[in-house]
Design a protein around this motif. Structure first.
Motif, PDB file in Angstrom:
ATOM      1  N   MET A 136     -22.683  -3.254 -17.401  1.00 40.94           N
ATOM      2  CA  MET A 136     -23.186  -1.182 -18.580  1.00 40.94           C
ATOM      3  C   MET A 136     -23.654  -0.771 -17.857  1.00 40.94           C
ATOM      4  SD  MET A 136     -21.834  -1.354 -22.024  1.00 40.94           S
ATOM      5  CE  MET A 136     -22.758  -0.098 -21.792  1.00 40.94           C
ATOM      6  N   GLY A 137     -23.536  -1.314 -16.322  1.00 41.56           N
ATOM      7  CA  GLY A 137     -24.613  -0.680 -15.280  1.00 41.56           C
ATOM      8  C   GLY A 137     -25.156  -1.665 -14.927  1.00 41.56           C
ATOM      9  N   ASN A 138     -25.044  -3.292 -15.369  1.00 38.69           N
ATOM     10  CA  ASN A 138     -25.049  -4.810 -15.579  1.00 38.69           C
ATOM     11  C   ASN A 138     -24.431  -5.323 -15.344  1.00 38.69           C
ATOM     12  OD1 ASN A 138     -26.114  -4.454 -18.109  1.00 38.69           O
ATOM     13  ND2 ASN A 138     -27.706  -5.032 -17.718  1.00 38.69           N
ATOM     14  N   PRO A 139     -24.375  -6.337 -14.772  1.00 34.39           N
ATOM     15  CA  PRO A 139     -23.523  -7.297 -15.084  1.00 34.39           C
ATOM     16  C   PRO A 139     -23.464  -8.384 -16.445  1.00 34.39           C
ATOM     17  CG  PRO A 139     -24.799  -8.276 -13.618  1.00 34.39           C
ATOM     18  CD  PRO A 139     -25.376  -7.278 -13.692  1.00 34.39           C
ATOM     19  N   HIS A 140     -22.409  -8.437 -17.669  1.00 35.38           N
ATOM     20  CA  HIS A 140     -22.399  -9.819 -18.328  1.00 35.38           C
ATOM     21  C   HIS A 140     -21.411 -10.088 -18.624  1.00 35.38           C
ATOM     22  CE1 HIS A 140     -25.726  -7.244 -20.889  1.00 35.38           C
ATOM     23  NE2 HIS A 140     -25.724  -6.415 -19.898  1.00 35.38           N
ATOM     24  N   LEU A 141     -21.072 -11.770 -19.062  1.00 34.65           N
ATOM     25  CA  LEU A 141     -20.629 -12.438 -20.047  1.00 34.65           C
ATOM     26  C   LEU A 141     -20.417 -12.698 -20.828  1.00 34.65           C
ATOM     27  CD1 LEU A 141     -18.058 -14.281 -18.706  1.00 34.65           C
ATOM     28  CD2 LEU A 141     -20.370 -15.720 -18.311  1.00 34.65           C
TER      29      LEU A 141
ATOM     30  N   ARG B 299     -29.336 -24.674 -21.695  1.00 35.00           N
ATOM     31  CA  ARG B 299     -28.793 -25.644 -21.041  1.00 35.00           C
ATOM     32  C   ARG B 299     -28.252 -24.564 -19.994  1.00 35.00           C
ATOM     33  NH1 ARG B 299     -24.665 -29.166 -20.430  1.00 35.00           N
ATOM     34  NH2 ARG B 299     -23.839 -28.776 -22.216  1.00 35.00           N
ATOM     35  N   VAL B 300     -27.227 -24.485 -20.881  1.00 34.69           N
ATOM     36  CA  VAL B 300     -25.701 -23.755 -20.198  1.00 34.69           C
ATOM     37  C   VAL B 300     -25.751 -22.418 -20.000  1.00 34.69           C
ATOM     38  CG1 VAL B 300     -24.668 -24.944 -21.963  1.00 34.69           C
ATOM     39  CG2 VAL B 300     -25.168 -22.266 -22.598  1.00 34.69           C
ATOM     40  N   GLY B 301     -27.371 -21.298 -20.100  1.00 31.01           N
ATOM     41  CA  GLY B 301     -27.835 -20.402 -20.024  1.00 31.01           C
ATOM     42  C   GLY B 301     -28.131 -20.306 -18.126  1.00 31.01           C
ATOM     43  N   PRO B 302     -29.065 -20.976 -17.836  1.00 32.06           N
ATOM     44  CA  PRO B 302     -29.165 -20.824 -16.444  1.00 32.06           C
ATOM     45  C   PRO B 302     -27.913 -21.166 -15.804  1.00 32.06           C
ATOM     46  CG  PRO B 302     -30.943 -22.984 -17.200  1.00 32.06           C
ATOM     47  CD  PRO B 302     -29.567 -22.096 -18.694  1.00 32.06           C
ATOM     48  N   VAL B 303     -26.792 -22.530 -16.225  1.00 30.40           N
ATOM     49  CA  VAL B 303     -25.542 -22.504 -15.672  1.00 30.40           C
ATOM     50  C   VAL B 303     -24.852 -21.274 -15.318  1.00 30.40           C
ATOM     51  CG1 VAL B 303     -23.777 -24.248 -14.941  1.00 30.40           C
ATOM     52  CG2 VAL B 303     -26.503 -25.227 -15.975  1.00 30.40           C
ATOM     53  N   LEU B 304     -24.937 -21.024 -16.159  1.00 36.09           N
ATOM     54  CA  LEU B 304     -23.975 -20.014 -16.150  1.00 36.09           C
ATOM     55  C   LEU B 304     -24.164 -18.494 -15.621  1.00 36.09           C
ATOM     56  CD1 LEU B 304     -22.274 -20.625 -19.815  1.00 36.09           C
ATOM     57  CD2 LEU B 304     -20.824 -20.609 -17.739  1.00 36.09           C
ATOM     58  N   GLU B 305     -25.559 -18.430 -16.030  1.00 33.43           N
ATOM     59  CA  GLU B 305     -25.976 -16.989 -15.042  1.00 33.43           C
ATOM     60  C   GLU B 305     -25.940 -16.867 -13.487  1.00 33.43           C
ATOM     61  OE1 GLU B 305     -30.344 -16.943 -14.684  1.00 33.43           O
ATOM     62  OE2 GLU B 305     -30.392 -15.532 -13.943  1.00 33.43           O
ATOM     63  N   ARG B 306     -26.178 -18.409 -12.463  1.00 31.00           N
ATOM     64  CA  ARG B 306     -25.417 -18.436 -11.129  1.00 31.00           C
ATOM     65  C   ARG B 306     -24.004 -19.084 -11.331  1.00 31.00           C
ATOM     66  NH1 ARG B 306     -30.288 -18.128  -8.583  1.00 31.00           N
ATOM     67  NH2 ARG B 306     -31.705 -18.296  -9.952  1.00 31.00           N
ATOM     68  N   HIS B 307     -23.084 -18.606 -11.908  1.00 26.47           N
ATOM     69  CA  HIS B 307     -21.691 -18.994 -11.307  1.00 26.47           C
ATOM     70  C   HIS B 307     -20.962 -17.884 -10.528  1.00 26.47           C
ATOM     71  CE1 HIS B 307     -17.191 -19.497 -12.137  1.00 26.47           C
ATOM     72  NE2 HIS B 307     -17.210 -20.011 -13.150  1.00 26.47           N
ATOM     73  N   PRO B 308     -20.705 -19.037  -9.690  1.00 29.47           N
ATOM     74  CA  PRO B 308     -20.413 -18.635  -8.640  1.00 29.47           C
ATOM     75  C   PRO B 308     -19.316 -16.996  -8.497  1.00 29.47           C
ATOM     76  CG  PRO B 308     -19.563 -20.333  -8.174  1.00 29.47           C
ATOM     77  CD  PRO B 308     -19.606 -20.442  -9.868  1.00 29.47           C
ATOM     78  N   LEU B 309     -18.306 -16.628  -9.932  1.00 28.55           N
ATOM     79  CA  LEU B 309     -18.002 -15.128 -10.027  1.00 28.55           C
ATOM     80  C   LEU B 309     -19.260 -14.135  -9.934  1.00 28.55           C
ATOM     81  CD1 LEU B 309     -14.934 -16.608 -12.486  1.00 28.55           C
ATOM     82  CD2 LEU B 309     -14.713 -15.483 -10.445  1.00 28.55           C
ATOM     83  N   PHE B 310     -19.638 -14.289 -10.224  1.00 23.70           N
ATOM     84  CA  PHE B 310     -20.856 -13.405 -10.434  1.00 23.70           C
ATOM     85  C   PHE B 310     -22.052 -13.526  -9.068  1.00 23.70           C
ATOM     86  CE2 PHE B 310     -19.296 -14.075 -14.029  1.00 23.70           C
ATOM     87  CZ  PHE B 310     -18.568 -13.177 -14.961  1.00 23.70           C
ATOM     88  N   PRO B 311     -21.909 -13.031  -7.768  1.00 29.50           N
ATOM     89  CA  PRO B 311     -22.930 -13.267  -6.848  1.00 29.50           C
ATOM     90  C   PRO B 311     -24.393 -13.206  -6.947  1.00 29.50           C
ATOM     91  CG  PRO B 311     -20.784 -12.045  -5.840  1.00 29.50           C
ATOM     92  CD  PRO B 311     -21.035 -11.924  -7.737  1.00 29.50           C
TER      93      PRO B 311
ATOM     94  N   CYS C 217     -24.105  -4.302 -26.483  1.00 24.80           N
ATOM     95  CA  CYS C 217     -22.846  -3.728 -25.832  1.00 24.80           C
ATOM     96  C   CYS C 217     -21.922  -4.366 -25.544  1.00 24.80           C
ATOM     97  CB  CYS C 217     -23.651  -2.486 -25.199  1.00 24.80           C
ATOM     98  SG  CYS C 217     -24.603  -1.767 -25.871  1.00 24.80           S
ATOM     99  N   ALA C 218     -22.462  -4.911 -24.194  1.00 23.79           N
ATOM    100  CA  ALA C 218     -21.094  -6.222 -23.899  1.00 23.79           C
ATOM    101  C   ALA C 218     -20.757  -6.085 -25.422  1.00 23.79           C
ATOM    102  CB  ALA C 218     -21.225  -6.615 -22.544  1.00 23.79           C
ATOM    103  N   THR C 219     -21.025  -7.525 -26.258  1.00 20.07           N
ATOM    104  CA  THR C 219     -21.091  -7.788 -27.084  1.00 20.07           C
ATOM    105  C   THR C 219     -19.945  -6.918 -27.788  1.00 20.07           C
ATOM    106  OG1 THR C 219     -22.159  -9.618 -26.983  1.00 20.07           O
ATOM    107  CG2 THR C 219     -21.349  -9.371 -28.908  1.00 20.07           C
ATOM    108  N   ALA C 220     -20.454  -5.863 -28.252  1.00 22.93           N
ATOM    109  CA  ALA C 220     -19.067  -4.887 -28.914  1.00 22.93           C
ATOM    110  C   ALA C 220     -17.482  -4.865 -28.054  1.00 22.93           C
ATOM    111  CB  ALA C 220     -20.148  -4.142 -29.645  1.00 22.93           C
ATOM    112  N   VAL C 221     -18.143  -4.680 -26.898  1.00 19.76           N
ATOM    113  CA  VAL C 221     -16.941  -4.275 -26.141  1.00 19.76           C
ATOM    114  C   VAL C 221     -15.960  -5.075 -25.796  1.00 19.76           C
ATOM    115  CG1 VAL C 221     -16.454  -3.589 -23.479  1.00 19.76           C
ATOM    116  CG2 VAL C 221     -18.293  -2.722 -24.624  1.00 19.76           C
ATOM    117  N   ALA C 222     -16.602  -6.885 -25.607  1.00 21.04           N
ATOM    118  CA  ALA C 222     -15.556  -7.599 -25.563  1.00 21.04           C
ATOM    119  C   ALA C 222     -14.925  -8.135 -27.168  1.00 21.04           C
ATOM    120  CB  ALA C 222     -16.580  -8.433 -25.016  1.00 21.04           C
ATOM    121  N   SER C 223     -16.097  -7.594 -27.923  1.00 24.81           N
ATOM    122  CA  SER C 223     -15.207  -8.326 -29.263  1.00 24.81           C
ATOM    123  C   SER C 223     -14.410  -6.748 -29.667  1.00 24.81           C
ATOM    124  CB  SER C 223     -16.305  -8.036 -30.404  1.00 24.81           C
ATOM    125  OG  SER C 223     -17.681  -8.671 -30.277  1.00 24.81           O
ATOM    126  N   ALA C 224     -14.562  -5.879 -29.445  1.00 23.79           N
ATOM    127  CA  ALA C 224     -13.294  -5.251 -29.695  1.00 23.79           C
ATOM    128  C   ALA C 224     -12.116  -5.215 -29.208  1.00 23.79           C
ATOM    129  CB  ALA C 224     -13.275  -3.894 -28.987  1.00 23.79           C
TER     130      ALA C 224
END
Ligand SMILES: N[C@@H](CCC[C@H](N)C(=O)O)C(=O)O
Length: 266
Positions: A147-152, A166-178, A214-221
């Protein structure tokens, strides 16, 4: 030196707003960290600078609580709409805002001289694709959205089971998102109604994220769960998102509130 600021919130996502036309801040990264701290600072999810622009009515810069600069913020853009109107910086009810992810148009909903909601043309969502997070992560699949910034966005059956701290900080730094990523967990409650909780890049758990909604609505659609218009229900409030599908512009509507004005000495 004394600096006047205004603390504002949109759906509970709170930032410190400074009018840099009056108070230029040379070190916003450091101030975002110091001022965002709950006990020794003002307490906020970050710092937002309102400035001038050669291309739009105003400009926005947004710094997370860890001092990192983001390219876009949905909740802050609505709050800036309220700020510039109610502090007399403009009489326009359609305001353009220069951000690091392009110029956004804000439509202010004014009632008795007060802005009680703002609709933002958030532009065209991009880079929408499924991602495989791989083995060894608490969740395997998600949908990436820019959305101009990255979302998962990760869909779950039961939000109560998500251990966000617990899971937020791990996924924030997932290697797919440098560049790190904002992580949204979404549970579809009914057609057009999605519950969402967020772990924001650079700020951690927040009560709401506009671009995340916005990203959630996009992913839901995109995944045919919820096409068209949807309400994204977060811990601090609900945003209404209108999106007609890939290649079209997305519109976000929601509240903007002032919490208090203050003066801080640096
Ligand atoms: N809370 C915001 C997004 C703020 C920036 C984000 N944490 C990032 O680093 O991209 C919103 O309302 O959109």
């Amino acid at each position: 030196m004394k600096i006047e600021f205004t603390k504002m919130q949109g759906a509970g996502n709170d930032y410190i707003y400074v009018n840099t036309l009056i108070y230029p801040l040379p070190n916003p990264e450091e101030l975002a960290v110091a001022w965002s701290r709950p006990h020794t600072g003002i307490g906020s999810d970050g710092l937002v600078l309102i400035g001038s622009s050669g291309k739009a009515d105003f400009s926005m810069r947004i710094f997370n609580a860890d001092g990192s600069e983001a390219k876009m913020c949905g909740n802050a853009s609505r709050c800036i709409g309220k700020y510039v109107y109610e502090y007399g910086l403009t009489r326009k009810t359609e305001v353009t805002l220069d951000t690091l992810s392009g110029i956004k148009t804000l439509r202010l909903h004014v009632e008795d001289g007060k802005v009680d909601a703002v609709t933002v043309d958030m532009g065209i969502p991009a880079e929408i694709h499924p991602v495989d997070l791989g083995e060894g992560y608490p969740y395997r699949e998600g949908i990436a959205v820019s959305m101009g910034n990255p979302h998962l966005v990760i869909f779950v059956d039961d939000m109560e089971q998500v251990d966000l701290p617990r899971v937020g900080p791990v996924l924030e730094r997932h290697p797919l998102f440098p560049d790190r990523v904002n992580v949204e967990f979404a549970q579809v409650l009914a057609p057009g109604r999605v519950r969402m909780r967020v772990w924001e890049r650079g700020s951690g758990i927040t009560m709401a994220c506009g671009t995340g909604a916005c990203a959630t609505a996009v992913a839901s659609a995109y995944t045919h769960r919820c096409p068209g218009e949807s309400d994204i229900i977060m811990d601090g409030g609900t945003l209404r998102i209108r999106w007609a599908g890939e290649g079209t512009r997305l519109f976000m509507t929601g509240p903007a509130e002032k919490v208090f004005d203050g003066v801080i000495t640096v």
